[in-house]
Scaffold this motif. Structure first.
Motif, mmCIF file in Angstrom:
data_model
loop_
_atom_site.group_PDB
_atom_site.id
_atom_site.type_symbol
_atom_site.label_atom_id
_atom_site.label_comp_id
_atom_site.label_asym_id
_atom_site.label_seq_id
_atom_site.Cartn_x
_atom_site.Cartn_y
_atom_site.Cartn_z
ATOM 1 N N SER A 101 19.047 78.440 72.628
ATOM 2 C CA SER A 101 19.306 79.516 71.653
ATOM 3 C C SER A 101 20.077 80.669 72.275
ATOM 4 N N VAL B 161 13.804 76.523 71.073
ATOM 5 C CA VAL B 161 13.952 77.595 72.060
ATOM 6 C C VAL B 161 12.965 77.332 73.196
ATOM 7 N N SER C 102 12.517 84.238 73.116
ATOM 8 C CA SER C 102 13.631 83.680 72.347
ATOM 9 C C SER C 102 13.214 83.335 70.925
ATOM 10 N N ALA D 196 16.013 84.993 68.798
ATOM 11 C CA ALA D 196 17.049 84.081 68.316
ATOM 12 C C ALA D 196 17.306 84.238 66.811
#
Length: 295
Positions: A21, A43, A48, A52
């Motif tokens: 990601s 991810v 993240s 993300a």
């Protein structure tokens, strides 16, 4: 195995997975979502998992602000993308694109895991690697014929080119399906590239970038002067030092090292200045500082 008649084109991909990601992973996810596909992004950290989706939304918002898509199209694209910390949730995907950092062992381990996880025997496992020969990743799986390179360029939503890289083990049917998918579903311009470190574009680009870095290192000229020379004198849209910052100086080192290890040509060796900058955390635009300082 399903016949090539049944898989006449890339339109048979409806469920796409993206492993990673970062800038490239989110860009690939956005591109696929805007093409109407069901996208699941794996991810690799809790942080993240939170950031993300925010980066995807911000990118789509910029598209709305620039008039490239409507608010309804943005919302529809967002609704097609899900995020997970569990790589096992890519099991039902028909195409998985790997987009983790440029580390050969990391990518090999990921492909070995995806090989065990992805259930469809006709699923394609693609890598977005910038420099690692595809056959090395394919060899980590029990289905090397289903593995190929699908190298997008940053920023993914904007740049039209995609390099398609067959290894010596890639099935012809897989190549044909990937070509149709990239060209007709994603609307990109695919070109075939050889399975050698750097492929086609980076084999041409990186000696140029590294030469510019050596000019800075030797004191011949500043980054600003070099970039001005190439943008105003050669009509390049971006100078080599600002482009290196955009690519990421850590990624630049990884690609240069991979190419040097394969060819042993000095023009591919990462300059000491570049390595020191990376060791000091000066990774380019994503870190706020490289050859330039970014707000």
């Amino acid at each position: 195995m399903t016949t090539s008649t049944q898989h006449a084109g890339g339109a048979d991909f409806h469920r796409v997975g993206v492993a990673g990601s970062g800038i490239m992973g989110i860009g690939i996810a956005e591109l696929c979502a805007k093409a109407g596909l069901d996208v699941r992004v794996a991810v690799f950290s809790d942080a993240s998992l939170a950031t993300a989706p925010q980066r995807l939304a911000a990118s789509l918002d910029r598209g709305v602000a620039k008039g490239k898509l409507t608010a309804d199209e943005r919302d529809a694209a967002l609704g097609r993308v899900s995020f997970t910390r569990d790589l096992g949730e890519l099991a039902d995907r028909q195409l998985v694109v790997e987009a983790v950092k440029e580390d050969e062992q990391l990518k090999q381990d990921l492909f070995a895991s995806l090989d065990k996880i992805v259930e469809d025997p006709d699923a394609i496992l693609a890598t977005n690697t910038s420099s690692i020969p595809v056959v090395r990743l394919a060899a980590a799986t029990r289905r090397p014929g289903q593995v190929l390179g699908m190298h997008f360029f940053n920023p993914v939503p904007a740049l039209p080119l995609v390099e398609l890289i067959d290894s010596v083990l890639t099935d012809e049917t897989v190549s044909a399906r990937a070509l149709v998918f990239v060209r007709d579903v994603l609307g990109k311009k695919p070109i075939p590239s050889p399975d050698r470190a750097g492929f086609l574009v980076n084999a041409l680009l990186f000696p140029y970038l590294l030469s510019a870095i050596r000019m800075v290192e030797s004191g011949l000229a500043t980054a600003e002067v070099i970039d001005q020379g190439m943008t105003q004198g050669c009509a390049h849209p971006m100078g080599p030092l600002r482009l290196a910052d955009l690519i990421g100086l850590d990624t630049t080192v990884s690609i240069a090292q991979a190419m040097y290890e394969e060819f042993k040509e000095p023009l591919y060796a990462p300059p000491p200045l570049l390595k020191r900058m990376v060791e000091g955390g000066m990774l380019g635009k994503k870190a706020g500082r490289g050859f330039y300082v970014y707000a």
